[in-house]
Design an enzyme around this catalytic site. Structure first.
Site, short mmCIF file in Angstrom:
data_model
loop_
_atom_site.label_atom_id
_atom_site.label_comp_id
_atom_site.label_asym_id
_atom_site.label_seq_id
_atom_site.Cartn_x
_atom_site.Cartn_y
_atom_site.Cartn_z
N SER A 194 -1.43 0.21 -2.55
CA SER A 194 -2.72 0.14 -3.24
C SER A 194 -3.07 1.49 -3.83
CB SER A 194 -3.83 -0.29 -2.28
OG SER A 194 -5.10 -0.17 -2.90
N TYR A 209 -8.88 0.41 5.28
CA TYR A 209 -8.00 -0.25 4.31
C TYR A 209 -7.13 0.77 3.59
CZ TYR A 209 -6.39 -2.59 0.10
OH TYR A 209 -5.61 -3.07 -0.92
#
Length: 321
Positions: A194, A209
């Site tokens: 990501s 995250y």
């Protein structure tokens, strides 16, 4: 004569001016090479023949988002599929659609909830791949926050799922498939990272995250070095926003591709660089972010995520009302 005159002028300059001129020329050459290489890999470099890795591919979380896009692109390339997801009905729907579009594709569905008993899930995957020429693994499964929140606001279940799904699951799935690839001396592993962990300097209110995706990046890079001489290509793909449910984005745009748009680009990059951003507008944004001071970005990102947090809290309040 012009060259001699130019060299004479150059030699007549102070040493510091000559050094700056040489450094400027070197920087210009480096920039030109980088630009030309970016154009080539983004628009002209052909994708690899994925069937050389093996006739089967494993895709985790294949029923929605990027994973679903991958399944159709891999089927289009002539690969058979092992689809690993938690919802049997969605797995059947995706499988039926692929078979209707690509009639020769063989598909196995494996029902695994990566937030549950991982040991049992890994055993089911190992049983499904037994005896098959599995050449590609797409580690796509992942979970994010329902909406932005401070670290102390994370409940125990969300914290557990972030670590178990984003870290432990991809680690153990990779460990389950590597021995077969090593035995056959070929394979490709793609881990979906990501931009929250790699491209941007920080992602406040999504701390865990972002941290789990940083693990994915480092895990991938280390395996790339460990196994590149064994015929196995390991890669971390680093997308920015894609129009998915997890990102809470419904409409695609130039900088936010659809899942199919991202997957088309992503498949073409398999087997190349250990870390990549396949969708070329994302790589443009990555380049631009280098010119933004970290402190400026931190402030902007924090303010942006605070707004997401407020909207999420209002939505929760309406549900409880």
């Amino acid at each position: 004569m012009l060259l001699c005159f130019t060299m004479e002028q150059f030699n007549a300059q102070p040493i510091w001016v000559r050094l700056l001129s040489v450094l400027g020329f070197i920087c210009l050459l480096k920039f030109s090479f980088t630009l030309l290489r970016w154009v080539y890999v983004s628009f002209f470099r052909p994708g690899k023949n994925l069937k050389k890795y093996g006739s089967w591919a494993v895709v985790t979380a294949p029923t929605d988002g990027i994973g679903k896009g991958f399944t159709f692109q891999l089927a289009r390339k002539g690969l058979n599929l092992i689809l690993v997801g938690r919802n049997p009905d969605k797995l059947k729907d995706v499988s039926d659609t692929i078979r209707a579009k690509f009639g020769n594709t063989q598909i196995k569905n494996v029902v695994v909830d990566f937030s549950g008993d991982l040991s049992q899930g890994i055993q089911q995957i190992q049983e499904a791949i037994e005896g098959l020429d599995v050449g590609i693994l797409i580690n796509n499964v992942g979970v994010s926050y329902p909406y932005a929140r401070f670290f102390h606001e994370l409940d125990e279940e969300l914290l557990k799922n972030l670590v178990q799904i984003n870290i432990e699951a991809i680690t153990k799935v990779t460990q389950a498939l590597l021995p077969g690839m090593l035995k056959r001396k070929k394979g490709a592993i793609v881990n979906i990272g990501s931009g929250a962990a790699i491209i941007i300097p920080s992602d406040p209110l999504y701390a865990v995250y972002a941290a789990t995706k940083a693990y994915v990046d480092q895990f991938s890079r280390c395996l790339y070095v460990e196994y590149k001489n064994s015929g196995i290509d390991v890669q971390c793909q680093v997308p920015l926003y894609v129009a998915t449910k997890m990102a809470s984005i419904k409409k695609s745009s130039f900088f936010v591709p659809s899942t199919d748009g991202y997957a088309r680009a992503a498949v073409r990059w398999i087997g190349y660089e250990p870390r990549c951003t396949p969708y070329w507008p994302h790589s443009l944004l990555w380049g631009l972010l280098y010119f933004v001071p970290d402190s400026v970005f931190d402030y902007g990102r924090f303010s942006f995520n605070l707004k997401i947090r407020r909207r999420g809290q209002l939505k929760d309040a309406r549900k409880k009302a």
